[in-house]
Motif scaffolding. Structure first.
Motif, PDB file in Angstrom:
ATOM      1  N   PHE A 115       0.821  -1.212   0.000  1.00  0.00           N
ATOM      2  CA  PHE A 115       0.000   0.000   0.000  1.00  0.00           C
ATOM      3  C   PHE A 115       0.855   1.262   0.000  1.00  0.00           C
ATOM      4  O   PHE A 115       0.589   2.189  -0.766  1.00  0.00           O
ATOM      5  N   ILE A 116       1.891   1.317   0.831  1.00  0.00           N
ATOM      6  CA  ILE A 116       2.647   2.570   0.908  1.00  0.00           C
ATOM      7  C   ILE A 116       3.590   2.773  -0.275  1.00  0.00           C
ATOM      8  O   ILE A 116       4.003   3.898  -0.533  1.00  0.00           O
ATOM      9  N   PRO A 119       0.135   2.962  -3.769  1.00  0.00           N
ATOM     10  CA  PRO A 119      -1.191   3.283  -3.233  1.00  0.00           C
ATOM     11  C   PRO A 119      -2.317   3.333  -4.267  1.00  0.00           C
ATOM     12  O   PRO A 119      -3.441   2.914  -3.962  1.00  0.00           O
ATOM     13  N   VAL A 129      -9.537  -0.124   1.957  1.00  0.00           N
ATOM     14  CA  VAL A 129      -8.944   1.167   1.619  1.00  0.00           C
ATOM     15  C   VAL A 129     -10.020   2.092   1.058  1.00  0.00           C
ATOM     16  O   VAL A 129     -10.060   3.285   1.384  1.00  0.00           O
ATOM     17  N   ASN A 142       1.404   8.892  -3.719  1.00  0.00           N
ATOM     18  CA  ASN A 142       2.572   8.032  -3.799  1.00  0.00           C
ATOM     19  C   ASN A 142       3.778   8.845  -3.332  1.00  0.00           C
ATOM     20  O   ASN A 142       4.106   9.867  -3.931  1.00  0.00           O
TER      21      ASN A 142
END
Length: 164
Positions: A115-116, A119, A129, A142
């Motif tokens: 996710f990080i 994204p 999410v 991002n």
């Protein structure tokens, strides 16, 4: 009085956008991150989204978690102070984005890293999410984090959640 409030809000909004790093930076960080992301093969496509793994190259097979690495958590904290804390708190309190308390207990480390570092596809595909997006109303930008940065942030999140 209203003009002062509008001016202050405009400045705060500009600072928030700048702090979130929404634009593409010029320099080697973006180029290095992109190169390192393309060198590691992506997880095999299954044809459907796996909400336990997320969308990206990280999976159970290439992310190993053991005892808390305090040095890595310290590096993660420093990165988070620069890239994340303008939108997130380490408590369960929402700022712009959701608070981080309990994140490492609710999600697998490889899901967090996907996710990080990736994204946009996760925002488009992950039901949890998308539910957070409805609450927060702001897409996570991002941040162009390296794999090592993402792993360090996960370690800091684990430390924040009380992992020893």
């Amino acid at each position: 009085m209203n003009k002062k409030i509008i001016a202050v809000m405009s400045i705060l909004g500009a600072l928030l956008i700048a702090a979130c790093g929404g634009g593409q930076g010029s320099g080697t960080q973006s180029e290095t991150t992109t190169a390192s992301q393309t060198e590691t093969p992506a997880a095999p496509a299954t044809g459907s989204y796996d909400p336990n793994r997320g969308e990206g190259k990280f999976s159970e097979s290439n992310v190993t978690i053991g005892a808390l690495d305090a040095a890595m958590a310290g590096k993660g904290k420093a990165i988070a102070e620069t890239k994340c804390f303008s939108c997130h708190k380490i408590t369960d309190e929402k700022l712009v984005g959701p608070g981080w308390k309990g994140v490492s207990e609710r999600h697998k480390p490889y899901w967090i890293m996907n996710f990080i570092t990736n994204p946009d596809p996760m925002i488009d595909k992950d039901p949890k999410v998308q539910a957070q997006l409805e609450i927060c109303l702001v897409r996570m930008p991002n941040q162009n984090l390296t794999d090592e940065d993402a792993r360090s942030i996960v370690e800091y999140m684990r430390q924040n959640d009380g992992v020893k």
